[in-house]
Design a protein around this motif. Structure first.
Motif, PDB file in Angstrom:
ATOM      1  N   PRO A  65      31.535  50.984  41.513  1.00  0.00           N
ATOM      2  CA  PRO A  65      32.104  51.443  42.791  1.00  0.00           C
ATOM      3  C   PRO A  65      33.562  50.998  42.953  1.00  0.00           C
ATOM      4  O   PRO A  65      33.991  50.029  42.361  1.00  0.00           O
ATOM      5  CB  PRO A  65      31.214  50.773  43.836  1.00  0.00           C
ATOM      6  N   GLN A  66      34.268  51.767  43.784  1.00  0.00           N
ATOM      7  CA  GLN A  66      35.679  51.453  44.031  1.00  0.00           C
ATOM      8  C   GLN A  66      35.921  50.919  45.432  1.00  0.00           C
ATOM      9  O   GLN A  66      36.960  50.328  45.687  1.00  0.00           O
ATOM     10  CB  GLN A  66      36.537  52.699  43.801  1.00  0.00           C
ATOM     11  N   GLY A  92      33.307  42.499  52.416  1.00  0.00           N
ATOM     12  CA  GLY A  92      34.449  43.273  51.936  1.00  0.00           C
ATOM     13  C   GLY A  92      34.316  43.475  50.438  1.00  0.00           C
ATOM     14  O   GLY A  92      33.767  42.634  49.730  1.00  0.00           O
ATOM     15  N   PHE A  93      34.835  44.602  49.946  1.00  0.00           N
ATOM     16  CA  PHE A  93      34.717  44.912  48.522  1.00  0.00           C
ATOM     17  C   PHE A  93      35.943  45.693  48.081  1.00  0.00           C
ATOM     18  O   PHE A  93      36.439  46.555  48.795  1.00  0.00           O
ATOM     19  CB  PHE A  93      33.452  45.749  48.269  1.00  0.00           C
ATOM     20  N   ASP A  94      36.409  45.390  46.893  1.00  0.00           N
ATOM     21  CA  ASP A  94      37.500  46.145  46.288  1.00  0.00           C
ATOM     22  C   ASP A  94      37.208  46.224  44.801  1.00  0.00           C
ATOM     23  O   ASP A  94      36.936  45.202  44.171  1.00  0.00           O
ATOM     24  CB  ASP A  94      38.847  45.459  46.543  1.00  0.00           C
ATOM     25  N   GLY A  95      37.226  47.419  44.252  1.00  0.00           N
ATOM     26  CA  GLY A  95      36.968  47.586  42.830  1.00  0.00           C
ATOM     27  C   GLY A  95      37.852  48.661  42.237  1.00  0.00           C
ATOM     28  O   GLY A  95      38.426  49.487  42.943  1.00  0.00           O
ATOM     29  N   ASP A  96      37.947  48.656  40.899  1.00  0.00           N
ATOM     30  CA  ASP A  96      38.768  49.665  40.235  1.00  0.00           C
ATOM     31  C   ASP A  96      37.930  50.771  39.593  1.00  0.00           C
ATOM     32  O   ASP A  96      38.474  51.699  39.002  1.00  0.00           O
ATOM     33  CB  ASP A  96      39.671  49.019  39.187  1.00  0.00           C
ATOM     34  N   ALA A 100      36.051  45.849  37.234  1.00  0.00           N
ATOM     35  CA  ALA A 100      36.826  44.780  37.867  1.00  0.00           C
ATOM     36  C   ALA A 100      36.668  44.937  39.381  1.00  0.00           C
ATOM     37  O   ALA A 100      36.889  46.011  39.919  1.00  0.00           O
ATOM     38  CB  ALA A 100      38.293  44.862  37.477  1.00  0.00           C
ATOM     39  N   TYR A 101      36.255  43.883  40.041  1.00  0.00           N
ATOM     40  CA  TYR A 101      36.020  43.983  41.471  1.00  0.00           C
ATOM     41  C   TYR A 101      36.124  42.609  42.120  1.00  0.00           C
ATOM     42  O   TYR A 101      36.111  41.583  41.456  1.00  0.00           O
ATOM     43  CB  TYR A 101      34.640  44.576  41.770  1.00  0.00           C
ATOM     44  N   THR A 102      36.215  42.633  43.441  1.00  0.00           N
ATOM     45  CA  THR A 102      36.158  41.429  44.257  1.00  0.00           C
ATOM     46  C   THR A 102      35.204  41.711  45.405  1.00  0.00           C
ATOM     47  O   THR A 102      35.364  42.693  46.129  1.00  0.00           O
ATOM     48  CB  THR A 102      37.548  41.064  44.814  1.00  0.00           C
ATOM     49  N   LEU A 103      34.193  40.851  45.550  1.00  0.00           N
ATOM     50  CA  LEU A 103      33.227  40.962  46.638  1.00  0.00           C
ATOM     51  C   LEU A 103      33.389  39.739  47.523  1.00  0.00           C
ATOM     52  O   LEU A 103      33.394  38.613  47.029  1.00  0.00           O
ATOM     53  CB  LEU A 103      31.804  41.037  46.090  1.00  0.00           C
ATOM     54  N   VAL A 104      33.548  39.968  48.828  1.00  0.00           N
ATOM     55  CA  VAL A 104      33.776  38.879  49.779  1.00  0.00           C
ATOM     56  C   VAL A 104      32.770  39.001  50.917  1.00  0.00           C
ATOM     57  O   VAL A 104      32.523  40.100  51.409  1.00  0.00           O
ATOM     58  CB  VAL A 104      35.207  38.930  50.367  1.00  0.00           C
ATOM     59  N   GLY A 105      32.201  37.878  51.331  1.00  0.00           N
ATOM     60  CA  GLY A 105      31.291  37.869  52.463  1.00  0.00           C
ATOM     61  C   GLY A 105      31.610  36.723  53.401  1.00  0.00           C
ATOM     62  O   GLY A 105      31.811  35.597  52.962  1.00  0.00           O
ATOM     63  N   LYS A 106      31.699  37.002  54.700  1.00  0.00           N
ATOM     64  CA  LYS A 106      31.932  35.956  55.689  1.00  0.00           C
ATOM     65  C   LYS A 106      30.600  35.280  55.978  1.00  0.00           C
ATOM     66  O   LYS A 106      29.633  35.930  56.366  1.00  0.00           O
ATOM     67  CB  LYS A 106      32.523  36.526  56.969  1.00  0.00           C
ATOM     68  N   ILE A 107      30.555  33.975  55.791  1.00  0.00           N
ATOM     69  CA  ILE A 107      29.310  33.222  55.868  1.00  0.00           C
ATOM     70  C   ILE A 107      28.930  32.955  57.324  1.00  0.00           C
ATOM     71  O   ILE A 107      29.734  32.489  58.114  1.00  0.00           O
ATOM     72  CB  ILE A 107      29.431  31.904  55.090  1.00  0.00           C
ATOM     73  N   LYS A 108      27.679  33.237  57.635  1.00  0.00           N
ATOM     74  CA  LYS A 108      27.136  33.005  58.971  1.00  0.00           C
ATOM     75  C   LYS A 108      26.587  31.582  59.050  1.00  0.00           C
ATOM     76  O   LYS A 108      26.001  31.079  58.103  1.00  0.00           O
ATOM     77  CB  LYS A 108      26.001  33.992  59.230  1.00  0.00           C
ATOM     78  N   GLY A 109      26.776  30.906  60.162  1.00  0.00           N
ATOM     79  CA  GLY A 109      26.165  29.605  60.391  1.00  0.00           C
ATOM     80  C   GLY A 109      26.982  28.422  59.904  1.00  0.00           C
ATOM     81  O   GLY A 109      26.432  27.360  59.677  1.00  0.00           O
ATOM     82  N   ILE A 119      34.413  37.317  41.999  1.00  0.00           N
ATOM     83  CA  ILE A 119      35.396  38.178  41.342  1.00  0.00           C
ATOM     84  C   ILE A 119      34.875  38.538  39.953  1.00  0.00           C
ATOM     85  O   ILE A 119      34.627  37.660  39.125  1.00  0.00           O
ATOM     86  CB  ILE A 119      36.768  37.487  41.245  1.00  0.00           C
ATOM     87  N   ASP A 120      34.689  39.814  39.708  1.00  0.00           N
ATOM     88  CA  ASP A 120      34.269  40.385  38.430  1.00  0.00           C
ATOM     89  C   ASP A 120      32.884  39.938  37.986  1.00  0.00           C
ATOM     90  O   ASP A 120      32.321  38.968  38.472  1.00  0.00           O
ATOM     91  CB  ASP A 120      35.284  40.102  37.329  1.00  0.00           C
TER      92      ASP A 120
END
Length: 140
Positions: A65-66, A92-96, A100-109, A119-120
């Motif tokens: 996914p991109q 959040g997600f960014d991929g090519d 190659a990608y970056t997956l980000v999640g804001k942690i609850k609690g 990353i990747d």
């Protein structure tokens, strides 16, 4: 005369000891709880990465996914997105498209803003205090 019970001094000493023990235990408990929330969020994100890898290896070899919308669409067969809401408030997600990608999640609690970042493929997750540049976060 027969004395029964405790004196005021004895009760005050016991209360002081309990207060000291509580002052030591509560911060440690909070730290352990936050670490558990971080680890749970990372585990959830790693499950999402596994779903993405399954898609890219079985259904459409080499097709990654991109963006977040595409990630949500392709991973629906492999991953239950409602599982993320227990540990994360935003993702959040960014991929090519080529792995190659970056997956980000804001942690609850946790106190303050903390983000789990992967990353990747094959990379370990890290916990950071800010969203990496170029990532747009979306609420779950």
């Amino acid at each position: 005369m027969n004395k029964k019970g405790f004196t005021l001094i004895e009760l005050m000493i016991v209360i002081a000891i309990i207060g000291i023990l509580a002052a030591i235990a509560i911060p440690n408990f909070t730290r352990v709880r936050e670490k558990a929330a971080e680890r749970a969020a990372v585990a959830t994100m790693q499950s999402l990465i596994q779903a993405m890898e399954s898609y890219a290896s079985m259904d459409f070899p080499g097709d990654y996914p991109q963006d977040l919308a595409m990630l949500q669409t392709i991973s629906a067969n492999y991953f239950e997105w409602s599982d993320m809401s227990g540990n994360l408030t935003q993702v959040g997600f960014d991929g090519d498209g080529d792995g190659a990608y970056t997956l980000v999640g804001k942690i609850k609690g946790v106190k303050g803003d903390k983000y789990a970042v992967i990353i990747d493929v094959g990379k370990t997750a890290s916990v950071v205090d800010a969203v990496p540049t170029g990532i747009t976060m979306s609420a779950l």
